[in-house]
Design an enzyme around this catalytic site. Sequence first.
Site: not given
Lengths: 198, 198
Positions: B13-15, B17
Site C-alpha cells: 500500500a506504500s507509495t 515502497s
Amino acid sequence: MAKQELQFWFEFASTYSYLSAMRVQEVADKAGVSVSWHPFWLGPIFKSQGWDSSPFNLFPVKGQYMWRDMARICKARGLPLVHPDPFPQNGILAARTALLALRDPAGPEFCRAVYAAEFGEGKTISDPDLIRALLERCGLSPALVDEAGTEPAKAALKDKVAKAMELGIFGAPSFVAGDELFWGDDRLEQAIAHAAGV
Amino acid sequence: MAKQELQFWFEFASTYSYLSAMRVQEVADKAGVSVSWHPFWLGPIFKSQGWDSSPFNLFPVKGQYMWRDMARICKARGLPLVHPDPFPQNGILAARTALLALRDPAGPEFCRAVYAAEFGEGKTISDPDLIRALLERCGLSPALVDEAGTEPAKAALKDKVAKAMELGIFGAPSFVAGDELFWGDDRLEQAIAHAAGV
C-alpha cells in the site's frame, strides 16, 4: 529563468534542522542561490496534529531509529552529535532571539552557533546566559535576549508559526522555493535545484 | 570485507515502497549486492503506534505534501503516478501472494507488476482477478491466489510482521544490511553502500 530565493524554515529543537543549518549556506552559495532564514516553532503545529511532544518521543521505535540515522549522517559529514537532555529542548527563546538576530548579517552564524551548542556540545538552549554568550561570540548584542521577552518579539514568532502553517509546513527543516515546498534535510538538493531553475 | 545481503522490506500500500521496488534490483546489481524481498503489512505496526489508517490520511497536511513529493520524484524518474482509490489500498492479498511467488525467481517481477498496476494504473490490488492476471503475466501460477487464502499463507505474513517489528521496522520501505536498519527510499543508496562494505 531567474533564480528564486530559497526559504529555509527550521526549529531549534529539531535534529534534522541541525543537519541543514550546518550546510544550507554552503550548498546554496555553490548553486548561486540566496537563502533566507526562518526560525519557527513546531509546538503548535504538532499540537494541531494531536501530538504533545516530539514524534520521536511519542513513537519510541521511530525515535531510536532517528538517533541511529543521525549518528550515521553526522559521522559521514564530520559533525559532532550529542543527545541533548532533555530532548526535545525548548527552542522558543532561541527562536525569538534568532528572529531579532537575523536583522543583522551575522544572524545565520548565530543560528549555527545555537545548533552547535545544542547538538554538538549538549548545552541547554533555553538558558538565557548561553544565548547571551552565543550572541556575543557572533558580534551581536547580548541585550537581544531581553528584547526577545517583549511582546513584539513574542508576536513575531507567533507570526512565523502562522505563516509556516499557511505554507503547509508540518515538520522541520522545510524549504520553500517559489510555489514548491520540500521537507527534510534529504530534500535540500532538490529544493536548491528548483530555486536555481535547474 | 564480504558483501552483505540487502533485505528490502516493503508494504504494497506504500507509495514510497513503490519508488524503491522499481529501482532496488538495478541499484543493487550495479553495486554487486544481492537483494532479498520481504513483503510485510504495516497495519499492525501502525496500530501499535495508535494509528488506524495511513499517517498520510491521519495527518492531511503531510498527506498533501507526500503526493506532491511523489509527483516530483516520479516525474524525475520517468515513473507514472496515479492516486489509487481508495488510498491506502488493502495490500494483504498481494503480500500473502507475493510471499508465495517469491519462492520463484520471478517473484520480484510479480512484486513490481503489483506496484505498476496500483500506482501506475490505479488498479485495485485487493482484487483476486487482478492478482491472478499479474501472476500469469509473470509466468507464475494464478492458483497462488487460492493458496494465499490458506492458514499457512496467512501465518507466513503474520511471521513477517513479527519479524519486522523485531527488526525495529516502523515504516516502509525499510532496508536491513547486517545490523543496520535504513528507512525510506531516500536511504537506499546508503543501505547499499553499507551492504557493499563501502
